[in-house]
Design a protein around this motif. Structure first.
Motif, PDB file in Angstrom:
ATOM      1  N   PRO A   1      61.934  52.263 -50.589  1.00 23.88           N
ATOM      2  CA  PRO A   1      63.049  51.640 -49.889  1.00 23.88           C
ATOM      3  C   PRO A   1      63.910  52.713 -49.230  1.00 23.88           C
ATOM      4  N   PRO A   2      64.491  52.471 -48.048  1.00 24.87           N
ATOM      5  CA  PRO A   2      64.550  51.178 -47.359  1.00 24.87           C
ATOM      6  C   PRO A   2      63.271  50.803 -46.609  1.00 24.87           C
ATOM      7  N   GLY A   3      62.206  51.587 -46.744  1.00 22.91           N
ATOM      8  CA  GLY A   3      60.967  51.231 -46.047  1.00 22.91           C
ATOM      9  C   GLY A   3      60.196  50.190 -46.844  1.00 22.91           C
ATOM     10  N   ARG A   4      59.607  49.220 -46.153  1.00 27.43           N
ATOM     11  CA  ARG A   4      58.786  48.232 -46.860  1.00 27.43           C
ATOM     12  C   ARG A   4      57.639  47.765 -45.973  1.00 27.43           C
ATOM     13  N   ILE A   5      56.547  47.417 -46.635  1.00 24.72           N
ATOM     14  CA  ILE A   5      55.407  46.876 -45.898  1.00 24.72           C
ATOM     15  C   ILE A   5      55.737  45.416 -45.592  1.00 24.72           C
ATOM     16  N   ALA A   6      55.907  45.109 -44.311  1.00 28.44           N
ATOM     17  CA  ALA A   6      56.277  43.745 -43.938  1.00 28.44           C
ATOM     18  C   ALA A   6      55.031  42.894 -43.740  1.00 28.44           C
ATOM     19  N   GLU A   7      53.924  43.554 -43.430  1.00 31.51           N
ATOM     20  CA  GLU A   7      52.715  42.812 -43.111  1.00 31.51           C
ATOM     21  C   GLU A   7      51.533  43.761 -43.169  1.00 31.51           C
ATOM     22  N   GLY A   8      50.365  43.211 -43.383  1.00 34.47           N
ATOM     23  CA  GLY A   8      49.155  44.006 -43.211  1.00 34.47           C
ATOM     24  C   GLY A   8      48.420  44.308 -44.487  1.00 34.47           C
ATOM     25  N   SER A   9      47.322  45.006 -44.295  1.00 37.93           N
ATOM     26  CA  SER A   9      46.404  45.243 -45.392  1.00 37.93           C
ATOM     27  C   SER A   9      45.922  46.695 -45.344  1.00 37.93           C
ATOM     28  N   ILE A  10      45.754  47.297 -46.524  1.00 37.96           N
ATOM     29  CA  ILE A  10      45.186  48.644 -46.621  1.00 37.96           C
ATOM     30  C   ILE A  10      44.064  48.557 -47.651  1.00 37.96           C
ATOM     31  N   ARG A  11      42.840  48.682 -47.211  1.00 43.67           N
ATOM     32  CA  ARG A  11      41.727  48.594 -48.158  1.00 43.67           C
ATOM     33  C   ARG A  11      41.033  49.940 -48.293  1.00 43.67           C
ATOM     34  N   LEU A  12      40.788  50.296 -49.555  1.00 45.38           N
ATOM     35  CA  LEU A  12      40.059  51.525 -49.832  1.00 45.38           C
ATOM     36  C   LEU A  12      38.743  51.128 -50.480  1.00 45.38           C
ATOM     37  N   VAL A  20      64.384  48.723 -38.377  1.00 49.38           N
ATOM     38  CA  VAL A  20      63.583  49.565 -37.498  1.00 49.38           C
ATOM     39  C   VAL A  20      62.121  49.369 -37.873  1.00 49.38           C
ATOM     40  N   THR A  21      61.314  49.010 -36.881  1.00 47.02           N
ATOM     41  CA  THR A  21      59.888  48.863 -37.157  1.00 47.02           C
ATOM     42  C   THR A  21      59.207  50.194 -36.844  1.00 47.02           C
ATOM     43  N   ALA A  22      58.963  50.975 -37.897  1.00 45.06           N
ATOM     44  CA  ALA A  22      58.418  52.326 -37.705  1.00 45.06           C
ATOM     45  C   ALA A  22      56.916  52.284 -37.465  1.00 45.06           C
ATOM     46  N   VAL A  23      56.252  51.315 -38.087  1.00 42.49           N
ATOM     47  CA  VAL A  23      54.808  51.142 -37.915  1.00 42.49           C
ATOM     48  C   VAL A  23      54.600  49.687 -37.524  1.00 42.49           C
ATOM     49  N   ASN A  24      53.989  49.502 -36.353  1.00 46.07           N
ATOM     50  CA  ASN A  24      53.997  48.188 -35.739  1.00 46.07           C
ATOM     51  C   ASN A  24      52.566  47.713 -35.470  1.00 46.07           C
ATOM     52  N   ASP A  25      52.018  46.954 -36.388  1.00 49.27           N
ATOM     53  CA  ASP A  25      50.704  46.368 -36.163  1.00 49.27           C
ATOM     54  C   ASP A  25      49.599  47.430 -36.026  1.00 49.27           C
ATOM     55  N   THR A  57      28.106  48.710 -44.801  1.00 51.13           N
ATOM     56  CA  THR A  57      29.050  49.139 -45.827  1.00 51.13           C
ATOM     57  C   THR A  57      30.444  49.102 -45.208  1.00 51.13           C
ATOM     58  N   PRO A  58      31.441  48.688 -45.991  1.00 56.28           N
ATOM     59  CA  PRO A  58      32.787  48.696 -45.413  1.00 56.28           C
ATOM     60  C   PRO A  58      33.243  50.135 -45.202  1.00 56.28           C
ATOM     61  N   PRO A  59      34.151  50.363 -44.235  1.00 54.08           N
ATOM     62  CA  PRO A  59      34.684  51.723 -44.066  1.00 54.08           C
ATOM     63  C   PRO A  59      35.353  52.172 -45.359  1.00 54.08           C
ATOM     64  N   LEU A  60      35.485  53.475 -45.547  1.00 50.46           N
ATOM     65  CA  LEU A  60      36.174  53.977 -46.739  1.00 50.46           C
ATOM     66  C   LEU A  60      37.613  53.459 -46.739  1.00 50.46           C
ATOM     67  N   LEU A  61      38.277  53.646 -45.616  1.00 50.88           N
ATOM     68  CA  LEU A  61      39.661  53.173 -45.491  1.00 50.88           C
ATOM     69  C   LEU A  61      39.746  52.219 -44.315  1.00 50.88           C
ATOM     70  N   GLU A  62      40.377  51.097 -44.545  1.00 46.67           N
ATOM     71  CA  GLU A  62      40.535  50.130 -43.477  1.00 46.67           C
ATOM     72  C   GLU A  62      41.982  49.621 -43.492  1.00 46.67           C
ATOM     73  N   VAL A  63      42.719  49.993 -42.474  1.00 47.79           N
ATOM     74  CA  VAL A  63      44.111  49.545 -42.354  1.00 47.79           C
ATOM     75  C   VAL A  63      44.127  48.463 -41.293  1.00 47.79           C
ATOM     76  N   GLU A  64      44.725  47.332 -41.639  1.00 45.41           N
ATOM     77  CA  GLU A  64      44.725  46.226 -40.672  1.00 45.41           C
ATOM     78  C   GLU A  64      46.121  45.673 -40.469  1.00 45.41           C
ATOM     79  N   ASN A  65      46.530  45.645 -39.211  1.00 46.45           N
ATOM     80  CA  ASN A  65      47.799  45.027 -38.813  1.00 46.45           C
ATOM     81  C   ASN A  65      48.973  45.440 -39.697  1.00 46.45           C
ATOM     82  N   LEU A  66      49.021  46.735 -39.991  1.00 44.56           N
ATOM     83  CA  LEU A  66      50.081  47.222 -40.878  1.00 44.56           C
ATOM     84  C   LEU A  66      51.426  47.305 -40.139  1.00 44.56           C
TER      85      LEU A  66
END
Ligand SMILES: Nc1ncnc2c1ncn2[C@@H]1O[C@H](COP(=O)(O)OP(=O)(O)O)[C@@H](O)[C@H]1O
Ligand code: SF4
Ligand SMILES: [Mg+2]
Length: 330
Positions: free
Chosen positions: A63-74, A24-29, A4-13
């Protein structure tokens, strides 16, 4: 064998704040996952990107925060790219959040019961009367004495600990699968902290939800969680089952964090004494390891090449070129 997939899966966010002076990269991969019913901790010093990660998972990055990359699966569903309307459907009903300061999240002019009723009615088709009965039940569930009287009180009439209980009741009102608690006890005294964490543990067990506990206090993670993700300068630098992380840390930063707590059995969770030096400026991250300026093991490689977070053992990952030797026999 099917998994089963995890409940929450954050990838390379990656979350970036664009400002006039640059980005400013506040969350990096960041990659992390939470299984159903599991309690994880996200631990790191102030400014390491914990809250930005949490808010992004809740669809609250503005904004000014934005998701530049990555995936969030629930539960396998991609959340990145949802419309505001779709996010509102997820927030509150599937994922709920408790913040550090309940006074900022509660409406001071509205009775606490009314606030819980409104949250319930937003997500269900219960009548006003049914929602009120449910609000009383929820206050009782979060161990507020005399809940029938308390529903008619205003936030300022309650103690800090009780207000946080109300926040938890609000978060639970729609039976979320994942509860994100961002420093839920930081503003409380030690005894009340303990009571709130115990309560969250009991509710988690009763309701079977998963919990993401965010804290700057690695001592809290020790007692209440299954798995720990350590963040530094916007990155996850180590993750491991809680016990193993505490007995056998591999990333030098984790080691430094653990060395900075007096004893694992210490009942008092004091704020972490600072590790020498300070975290890097997120606007000027070098190409190397973000911990290199403070790391006793740093080499030339560390200064020029960033180590990726790699799963080196089953369930254990670290991002480091020269990990601390394992204390466990291999
Ligand atoms: N609204 C904002 N505008 C610009 N930068 C921000 C904003 N919010 C957060 N940041 C950046 O993100 C970093 C991480 O913040 P945060 O996630 O709140 O840290 P933590 O919760 O770990 O203390 C901050 O140090 C700051 O550089
Ligand atoms: S990669 Fe190098 S600088 Fe970074 S934590 Fe490991 S040893 Fe230290
Ligand atoms: Mg924070």
């Amino acid at each position: 064998m099917t998994t089963t997939p995890p409940l929450l899966e954050v990838e390379n966010l990656r979350v970036v704040f664009d400002g006039v002076l640059g980005s400013v990269t506040a969350v990096n991969d960041v990659s992390l996952s939470v299984d159903r019913g599991q309690t994880i901790a996200v631990v790191g010093e102030s400014g390491s990107g914990k809250s930005v990660t949490a808010r992004t998972i809740m669809g609250l990055s503005t904004p000014p925060g934005r998701i530049a990359e990555g995936s969030i699966r629930l539960a396998g569903r991609e959340l990145v790219g949802l419309t505001d309307r779709q996010w509102r459907g997820v927030r509150g009903s599937q994922i709920a959040m408790v913040f550090q300061d309940p006074m900022r999240s509660l409406n001071p002019t509205m009775k606490v019961g009314t606030q819980i009723e409104e949250a319930i009615r937003l997500h269900t088709d219960l009548s006003k009367k049914q929602a009120r009965a449910r609000a009383v039940e929820l206050l009782d569930a979060v161990r507020i004495a005399a809940p029938r009287r308390r529903v008619d009180e205003y936030p300022h009439q309650l103690s800090g600990g009780m207000r946080q209980r109300v926040m938890i009741a609000l978060a639970l009102s729609c039976g979320p699968e994942l509860l994100i608690a961002d420093e839920p006890t930081t503003a409380l005294d030690v005894t009340t902290q303990q009571q709130i964490l115990d309560l969250m543990g009991e509710l988690q067990a009763d309701m079977g939800m998963a919990v993401m506990l965010i804290t700057h206090d690695i001592g809290i993670a020790a007692s209440y969680t299954d798995t720990v993700f350590v963040m530094y300068a916007g990155q996850v630098v180590e993750s491991a089952p809680t016990r193993r992380l505490f007995t056998d840390p591999r990333m030098p930063y984790t080691r430094a964090l653990l060395d900075s707590i007096p004893s694992l059995d210490s009942p008092a969770h004091e704020p972490l004494p600072a590790i020498e030096g300070s975290p890097p400026d997120l606007a000027e991250l070098s190409a190397g390891c973000s911990f290199s300026a403070r790391c006793p093991r740093a080499t030339q490689t560390c200064l020029t090449q960033r180590p990726a977070l790699i799963e080196h053992e089953a369930g254990r990952a670290w991002a480091c070129w020269h990990p601390v030797e394992s204390k466990e026999a291999s």
